[in-house]
Design an enzyme around this catalytic site. Structure first.
Site, short mmCIF file in Angstrom:
data_model
loop_
_atom_site.label_atom_id
_atom_site.label_comp_id
_atom_site.label_asym_id
_atom_site.label_seq_id
_atom_site.Cartn_x
_atom_site.Cartn_y
_atom_site.Cartn_z
N GLU A 1 46.49 42.52 46.45
CA GLU A 1 46.97 42.17 47.48
C GLU A 1 48.25 40.87 47.56
OE1 GLU A 1 45.15 40.89 51.70
OE2 GLU A 1 44.77 42.81 51.30
N GLU B 1 23.39 67.71 46.65
CA GLU B 1 22.83 68.87 46.54
C GLU B 1 21.15 68.85 47.45
OE1 GLU B 1 25.02 68.26 42.72
OE2 GLU B 1 24.60 67.29 44.51
N THR C 1 52.12 37.94 41.26
CA THR C 1 50.86 38.91 40.69
C THR C 1 51.02 40.42 40.75
OG1 THR C 1 49.23 37.14 41.38
CG2 THR C 1 48.27 39.20 41.01
N LEU C 2 51.47 40.77 41.89
CA LEU C 2 51.98 42.10 42.19
C LEU C 2 52.69 42.59 41.08
CD1 LEU C 2 52.18 41.80 46.08
CD2 LEU C 2 50.67 43.72 44.82
N ARG D 1 40.10 47.81 52.73
CA ARG D 1 39.03 46.81 52.04
C ARG D 1 37.73 47.36 52.17
NH1 ARG D 1 41.07 41.06 54.49
NH2 ARG D 1 42.99 41.09 53.71
#
Length: 341
Positions: free
Chosen positions: A282, A45, A287-288, A184
């Site tokens: 990643e 603004e 881990t995923l 990234r």
């Protein structure tokens, strides 16, 4: 829509502030525009109002802003105050600010000063614009992206026994990798597990795109990773989740967690305390899958190459809503959303 377009220019540079765009209209014409460039610099603004050469028109102008104007003193003065002081009497707002320091107070200040305030125009698009900021303040955790590459036969990595070098085994082409580096540059942090750090020795930095390196995060339960790995160099700050110590050493931050209980939740809680609004998970597959099983993810980007490993580490098992599918030369990128996040 123009406010949303302008706001996107700040993606990756405004943290911890939200993305905001602003447009000033007089006699049905845009006379000034602005967006928030970076935390500590003027808000959208302010930039829009400052761009108006003939300030006498402001009393008959309308200001559009994608997010509720702030009403508190931070690194910059309140935008609601500036709008009132400028003489603008009509304010059109996309979405409300979930930050407790704002949360309706900006609108209250404007209406009390006699401004006509319209709220909720293209609200869904304005909310999506700040999905990271909103998730951080509402759910007290970062917005979580899952990202991996898999072969045509569904493997994320070859068998350990077949690997001769400590470096990434590329599954996708250079164009897909450039998209990953762009991601990234947009997000605040990127996380890998112990095995990915040890076997791939990833840099987790922005190389094929212009932008700031994300904060690197590694899970290293017993602090066994070699100090010479790229993830520990001075190119970016690295957070190490471990069970032994809580400390800071130069660009390294050691965060102690309990590995016997809800690891993804503890990591998210710690990242919230470290004011990290977005993170890319990643790898590796374990881990995923841990984050998937904990239902701690919002979006997933799965790249599929046209090569095959025949055997190796299987890709994670994900059940989500397929939102889009794009061909990147011989690669395929599938984008999923978590309907339950």
């Amino acid at each position: 829509m123009r406010c949303v377009q302008l706001a996107k220019n700040g993606l990756g540079t405004t943290y911890p502030n939200p993305l905001v765009g602003s447009v000033i209209v007089y006699n049905q014409q845009i006379v000034a525009e602005g967006w928030h460039y970076k935390a500590g610099l003027p808000h959208a603004e302010v930039n829009a109002i400052s761009a108006v050469k003939n300030t006498s028109i402001l009393k008959n102008a309308t200001i559009y802003v994608s997010l509720e104007p702030c009403s508190h003193f931070g690194k910059t003065p309140p935008c609601a105050n500036l709008i009132i002081e400028s003489g603008i009497k009509k304010v059109v707002i996309g979405s409300l600010d979930p930050n407790p320091q704002v949360a309706g107070r900006g609108i209250k200040r404007l209406t009390e000063a006699g401004c006509q305030v319209i709220v909720g125009v293209l609200e869904d698009k304005c909310n999506a614009l700040n999905k990271r900021f909103f998730t951080f303040h509402r759910k007290k955790r970062p917005y979580i992206f899952l990202k991996w590459a898999e072969t045509a036969d569904g493997f994320i990595a070859p068998k350990k026994e077949t690997r001769t070098k400590t470096q990434p085994v590329w599954i996708t082409n250079k164009f897909s990798r450039q998209i990953v580096h762009k991601m990234r540059a947009h997000e605040q942090a990127i996380l890998v597990g112990t095995h990915t750090a040890a076997q791939d020795n990833p840099s987790l930095t922005v190389r094929d795109w212009t932008g700031t390196n994300p904060t690197r995060i590694v899970i290293d339960k017993n602090l066994n990773l070699n100090n010479n790995l790229s993830i520990f160099n001075a190119e970016a700050t690295t957070i190490i989740f471990n069970k032994q110590k809580h400390a800071s050493e130069e660009n390294l931050i050691f965060e102690k967690i309990d590995f016997s209980s809800k690891i993804p939740k503890q990591i998210c809680d710690s990242l919230f305390q470290n004011k990290i609004q977005s993170v890319i998970i990643e790898g590796g597959a374990k881990t995923l899958q841990t984050f998937i099983d904990a239902n701690l993810w919002d979006e997933a980007y799965i790249f599929t190459g046209n090569n095959s490993f025949l055997e190796g580490v299987k890709a994670p098992n994900l059940k989500g809503e397929l939102f889009s599918e794009v061909q990147i030369k011989e690669d395929i990128l599938k984008f999923f959303k978590n309907p339950n996040s």
